[in-house]
Design a protein around this motif. Structure first.
Motif, mmCIF file in Angstrom:
data_model
loop_
_atom_site.group_PDB
_atom_site.id
_atom_site.type_symbol
_atom_site.label_atom_id
_atom_site.label_comp_id
_atom_site.label_asym_id
_atom_site.label_seq_id
_atom_site.Cartn_x
_atom_site.Cartn_y
_atom_site.Cartn_z
ATOM 1 N N GLU A 81 83.194 110.781 116.471
ATOM 2 C CA GLU A 81 82.383 109.699 117.042
ATOM 3 C C GLU A 81 81.986 109.988 118.482
ATOM 4 O O GLU A 81 80.862 109.685 118.907
ATOM 5 N N GLY A 82 82.901 110.578 119.259
ATOM 6 C CA GLY A 82 82.582 110.878 120.660
ATOM 7 C C GLY A 82 81.473 111.898 120.786
ATOM 8 O O GLY A 82 80.555 111.734 121.600
ATOM 9 N N THR A 128 90.363 116.208 135.421
ATOM 10 C CA THR A 128 89.876 114.872 135.794
ATOM 11 C C THR A 128 88.766 114.418 134.848
ATOM 12 O O THR A 128 88.588 113.224 134.611
ATOM 13 N N ASN A 129 88.005 115.381 134.310
ATOM 14 C CA ASN A 129 86.990 115.072 133.302
ATOM 15 C C ASN A 129 87.609 115.179 131.908
ATOM 16 O O ASN A 129 88.666 115.779 131.730
ATOM 17 N N PRO A 130 86.956 114.615 130.899
ATOM 18 C CA PRO A 130 87.496 114.704 129.537
ATOM 19 C C PRO A 130 87.648 116.146 129.066
ATOM 20 O O PRO A 130 86.872 117.028 129.436
ATOM 21 N N GLN A 162 96.713 112.292 133.733
ATOM 22 C CA GLN A 162 96.271 113.670 133.564
ATOM 23 C C GLN A 162 97.286 114.449 132.742
ATOM 24 O O GLN A 162 98.480 114.150 132.771
ATOM 25 N N LYS A 163 96.780 115.451 132.015
ATOM 26 C CA LYS A 163 97.655 116.329 131.251
ATOM 27 C C LYS A 163 97.661 117.717 131.874
ATOM 28 O O LYS A 163 96.668 118.170 132.446
ATOM 29 N N THR A 164 98.792 118.400 131.743
ATOM 30 C CA THR A 164 98.918 119.768 132.226
ATOM 31 C C THR A 164 98.397 120.733 131.165
ATOM 32 O O THR A 164 98.170 120.358 130.003
ATOM 33 N N TRP A 189 90.576 113.960 125.245
ATOM 34 C CA TRP A 189 91.490 113.293 126.173
ATOM 35 C C TRP A 189 90.734 113.027 127.467
ATOM 36 O O TRP A 189 90.263 113.942 128.130
ATOM 37 N N ASP A 190 90.605 111.741 127.827
ATOM 38 C CA ASP A 190 89.899 111.331 129.032
ATOM 39 C C ASP A 190 90.916 110.772 130.010
ATOM 40 O O ASP A 190 91.414 109.653 129.831
#
Length: 423
Positions: free
Chosen positions: A368-369, A264-266, A295-297, A287-288
């Motif tokens: 950048e993030g 759920t978090n990045p 969501q990703k597995t 990935w956020d």
């Protein structure tokens, strides 16, 4: 006792050795001479006490030995042939002090968690020495006092570096006793100038090892709150681009990917190249799921790792220790995975030191993030006023991944900060 080869002690150190009571505290900067003074006071007290058994404690037994018992100016050096450190028949670590007439026994304990107080039960002691007492749990401190209360001439001795002024060690003990003018309570404050053994050039080296709140505490000897931006030393000198990037960087360095895992978090991967002096963070994956609404597995993150890593399958991956399922996914893909050491406070100290010395460089365009998060990563000021010390759990994913790499992989000779040993 052996002849301890140190420069003459300062008047303050001598007075602190002579003037001890029910509780004596040596507080101050690192390498300020407080440990040597407290060790000399402790040896003198144990040798003349009518009691037979005593308590010594540190955050771990390993740090107690490193900071107090072993080393050039530790208790074994002070005692010479009169001192002996061993494991007894019951498996206890003990320091024996031979006075000539009898042998005194100091039982050595680690105070690393709330359950550690249980190791003290059943012991009656004539006094207690605590190294870095502000790192001890409250339950251990209270139990140690109970173990020494039966002795009429008991003495307890603490050392500590300055901490959060709302820490319970001040609120419930040191400040309280000082305000109440408790009989037999002494507080001695030390700075670098109270150690005659350190040459000026070494003091300058020590100053470069700390920054921010750690500089104020460990160098200036101040109690202060953790507040504001964590990495306030981060600036343009910690940023590079393709024009300032070293040529052939990928072939001259050790590559590691650091991961802060999130569902759920990045989720963040950092592509890190280490040339043995400077850390180059050259790329990031992020990935956020909240932003993308998807969501990703673990399997999908595993595929993303394959793409992010490229053809360098020998690259080590340092993974968030709480990400057990993702670690298993990577291992099933035959990646080389190392669980990160998630010591937040010491990890932040290491990153701060490296940033201050401009030994961390982050790519301006491809990270950048991470750069944005490094600029706003902040201490939780509400928690600080409760005596707790932790960053705000927002915009922390890149900084966490960087901290995982630095504290897990960098040796102490590069950071000037000893890693904790759990034994």
């Amino acid at each position: 006792m052996s002849e301890l080869r140190v420069k003459p002690l300062t008047k303050k150190a001598i007075n602190s050795i002579k003037k001890t009571g029910y509780l004596t505290c040596w507080e101050g900067a690192v390498r300020s001479g407080k440990t040597v003074a407290s060790c000399l006071a402790w040896v003198g007290y144990v040798a003349q006490s009518k009691e037979q058994y005593f308590i010594m404690s540190g955050k771990t037994i390993a740090t107690l030995y490193r900071n107090v018992i072993g080393g050039e100016f530790g208790l074994l050096s002070i005692l010479g042939a009169a001192g002996e450190y061993k494991v007894d028949r019951e498996g206890n670590r003990i320091l024996l002090i031979h006075t000539g007439k009898e042998t005194k026994t100091c039982y050595c304990f680690g105070a690393n968690d709330e359950r550690s107080y249980q190791t003290l039960r059943g012991l009656t002691a004539g006094g207690w020495y605590a190294d870095e007492v502000n790192l001890h749990p409250r339950s251990f401190i209270e139990e140690a006092f109970r173990r020494t209360i039966v002795s009429s001439d008991r003495k307890n001795m603490w050392t500590l570096n300055p901490d959060n002024p709302y820490h319970f060690i001040y609120v419930d003990f040191i400040d309280k006793y000082e305000k109440e003018e408790l009989a037999g309570f002494y507080l001695w404050h030390f700075t670098l100038d109270d150690n005659n053994a350190i040459p000026p050039e070494r003091k300058e080296e020590l100053k470069k090892q700390y920054s921010g709140i750690f500089y104020r505490r460990y160098i200036l000897g101040e109690r202060c709150l953790a507040e504001g931006v964590v990495y306030d030393m981060f600036n343009e000198d910690n940023i590079y681009d393709d024009h300032s990037k070293p040529s052939n960087l990928e072939h001259l360095t050790q590559r590691t990917i650091a991961v802060d895992y999130g569902t759920t978090n990045p989720c963040v991967f950092l592509d890190i190249y280490d040339d043995g002096e400077t850390i180059w963070v050259d790329n990031e994956y992020r990935w956020d799921s909240r932003e993308t609404m998807q969501q990703k597995t673990d399997s999908q993150y595993g595929e993303d790792m394959v793409g992010f890593m490229g053809n360098d399958y020998q690259c080590e991956i340092v993974v968030d220790p709480s990400a057990a399922s993702f670690k298993a996914e990577l291992q099933n893909r035959l990646f080389y995975v190392t669980p990160a050491d998630n010591d937040v406070s010491n990890g932040i100290r290491v990153v701060s030191t490296m940033l201050s010395n401009r030994l961390i460089k982050i790519h301006r365009d491809r990270c950048e993030g991470l750069i944005q998060e490094m600029r706003v990563y902040a201490w939780d000021e509400k928690a600080a006023k409760r005596g707790e010390e932790k960053p705000v759990k927002q915009l922390d994913h890149g900084p966490d991944a960087l901290r995982y790499y630095c504290y897990t992989k960098l040796p102490s000779w590069r950071t000037g900060i000893e890693k904790e040993v759990s034994s």
